[in-house]
Design a protein around this motif. Structure first.
Motif, PDB file in Angstrom:
ATOM      1  N   PRO A 111     -49.201 -23.936   4.064  1.00 36.14           N
ATOM      2  CA  PRO A 111     -48.538 -23.508   2.831  1.00 36.14           C
ATOM      3  C   PRO A 111     -47.899 -24.654   2.043  1.00 36.14           C
ATOM      4  N   LYS A 112     -47.397 -25.697   2.706  1.00 29.50           N
ATOM      5  CA  LYS A 112     -46.764 -26.820   2.005  1.00 29.50           C
ATOM      6  C   LYS A 112     -47.781 -27.533   1.105  1.00 29.50           C
ATOM      7  N   GLN A 114     -50.677 -26.224   0.057  1.00 31.58           N
ATOM      8  CA  GLN A 114     -51.083 -25.267  -0.976  1.00 31.58           C
ATOM      9  C   GLN A 114     -50.095 -25.286  -2.131  1.00 31.58           C
ATOM     10  N   SER A 115     -48.806 -25.335  -1.807  1.00 35.77           N
ATOM     11  CA  SER A 115     -47.770 -25.314  -2.845  1.00 35.77           C
ATOM     12  C   SER A 115     -47.852 -26.539  -3.743  1.00 35.77           C
ATOM     13  N   LEU A 118     -50.614 -25.914  -6.188  1.00 40.79           N
ATOM     14  CA  LEU A 118     -50.321 -24.851  -7.142  1.00 40.79           C
ATOM     15  C   LEU A 118     -49.246 -25.268  -8.141  1.00 40.79           C
ATOM     16  N   GLU A 119     -48.328 -26.134  -7.737  1.00 33.49           N
ATOM     17  CA  GLU A 119     -47.331 -26.653  -8.679  1.00 33.49           C
ATOM     18  C   GLU A 119     -48.020 -27.494  -9.761  1.00 33.49           C
ATOM     19  N   ASN A 122     -49.735 -25.223 -12.210  1.00 29.70           N
ATOM     20  CA  ASN A 122     -48.825 -24.502 -13.107  1.00 29.70           C
ATOM     21  C   ASN A 122     -48.254 -25.410 -14.193  1.00 29.70           C
ATOM     22  N   LEU A 156     -53.110 -17.054   0.906  1.00 26.18           N
ATOM     23  CA  LEU A 156     -52.212 -17.348  -0.210  1.00 26.18           C
ATOM     24  C   LEU A 156     -51.264 -16.174  -0.431  1.00 26.18           C
ATOM     25  N   SER A 159     -47.167 -14.740  -4.768  1.00 28.54           N
ATOM     26  CA  SER A 159     -46.603 -15.612  -5.805  1.00 28.54           C
ATOM     27  C   SER A 159     -47.564 -16.737  -6.163  1.00 28.54           C
ATOM     28  N   GLN A 160     -48.389 -17.157  -5.194  1.00 27.62           N
ATOM     29  CA  GLN A 160     -49.347 -18.227  -5.469  1.00 27.62           C
ATOM     30  C   GLN A 160     -50.651 -17.687  -6.040  1.00 27.62           C
ATOM     31  N   ARG A 163     -50.831 -17.565  -9.783  1.00 21.75           N
ATOM     32  CA  ARG A 163     -51.114 -18.775 -10.576  1.00 21.75           C
ATOM     33  C   ARG A 163     -52.559 -18.820 -11.070  1.00 21.75           C
TER      34      ARG A 163
END
Length: 307
Positions: A111-112, A114-115, A118-119, A122, A156, A159-160, A163
């Motif tokens: 997840p780290k 992936q984030s 995704l940041e 965005n 995912l 929230s992800q 996106r």
């Protein structure tokens, strides 16, 4: 009448991705709407080929990132490396600094990481140690995941998923097209030698023109009615967010532009809504995106279309 340049682009891509006209069109709508795509399907149906072909046909730069459990955020974004000659740190850009990024099997990394991706999706920029780097335009992430493999994956969270502008399935080709695919066997060398039919600058110009597509107030009310219905529907536990509504409006504008219009009609919203909203809702009983898309289609049938 459909936009001539986009028709030529679609035909070029379909010369490789055979028999998947609607999938190619929806991928182009996401590109025109400055969105990102999540493609969920079994291996071997052309997910990677679609991303690479779009990049070559639009003369955009392309990078493929294979997501694995040990992939780090710096493997995607880049890292500061000390230069002993200049006695200072230099930023070495990661593969995210490209026009079209294929995030292959995104659910295989933690997840780290992936984030971090995704940041960047965005905000379209990357911040490393208090310094911000802007990503190139056009910028699009096409992420893939295999729906049948769960061992060692990190699904995912909602929230992800939010996106991504659109969720697509490619599916198996029909008998006729499968015969062509197996016989002709297009290779990556064939795609590599492909001549582009449009430039990256033209894509940016089109994206700006899509923003200018007009929306009648009655159609905006219709779109909002659809979004709000997902929050009260008996089959849905979590409805669509305002961001989902923004993506639906962008996609409807892109569809109108693709068809050669500078205004939206109800069909632009109805055609794209299941693919834009299906992955944003959580159903009370079923878990597949296809189930959610069917619920969205039922909502569309129930809500009166403005005349």
């Amino acid at each position: 009448m459909p936009n001539v340049s986009l028709q030529a682009l679609q035909e070029k891509i379909e010369s490789i991705i055979k028999g998947k006209g609607n999938v190619v069109k929806m991928a182009l709508l996401a590109l025109l709407g400055r969105g990102h795509l999540l493609i969920e399907d079994v291996p071997g149906v052309g997910k990677t080929t679609l991303a690479f072909t779009i990049a070559k046909a639009t003369n955009c730069s392309f990078q493929r990132i294979q997501f694995t459990s040990d992939l780090l955020p710096t493997d995607i974004l880049g890292v500061n490396i000390y230069n002993p000659d200049r006695r200072e740190f230099e930023f070495r850009r990661g593969p995210i600094f490209t026009n079209i990024v294929l995030a292959d099997e995104i659910n295989r990394t933690n997840p780290k990481t992936q984030s971090a991706l995704l940041e960047a999706m965005n905000e379209r920029r990357v911040s490393i140690e208090r310094k911000t780097y802007v990503l190139p335009e056009p910028f699009m992430v096409i992420a893939t995941q295999n729906p049948l493999e769960y061992h060692g994956t990190f699904p995912l969270p909602e929230s992800q998923l939010d996106r991504f502008m659109m969720h697509l399935k490619i599916g198996y080709p029909t008998l006729l097209y499968e015969k062509k695919v197996i016989f002709e066997q297009s290779s990556f060398e064939d795609i590599e030698s492909m001549e582009p039919v449009i430039s990256a600058d033209e894509i940016i110009k089109m994206q700006r023109e899509v923003d200018l597509v007009r929306v009648d107030d009655s159609l905006l009310d219709y779109l909002i009615h659809i979004i709000r219905e997902t929050r009260t529907n008996d089959h849905i536990r979590l409805g669509v967010s305002p961001r989902g509504g923004q993506f639906l409006l962008k996609t409807a504008k892109a569809n109108a532009y693709y068809e050669g219009r500078d205004y939206i009609v109800p069909g632009d919203i109805k055609e794209t809504a299941p693919l834009v909203l299906g992955h944003r809702v959580i159903l009370k009983t079923r878990t597949y995106f296809s189930d959610a898309e069917r619920v969205i289609e039922e909502i569309l049938e129930k809500i009166p279309v403005p005349l």
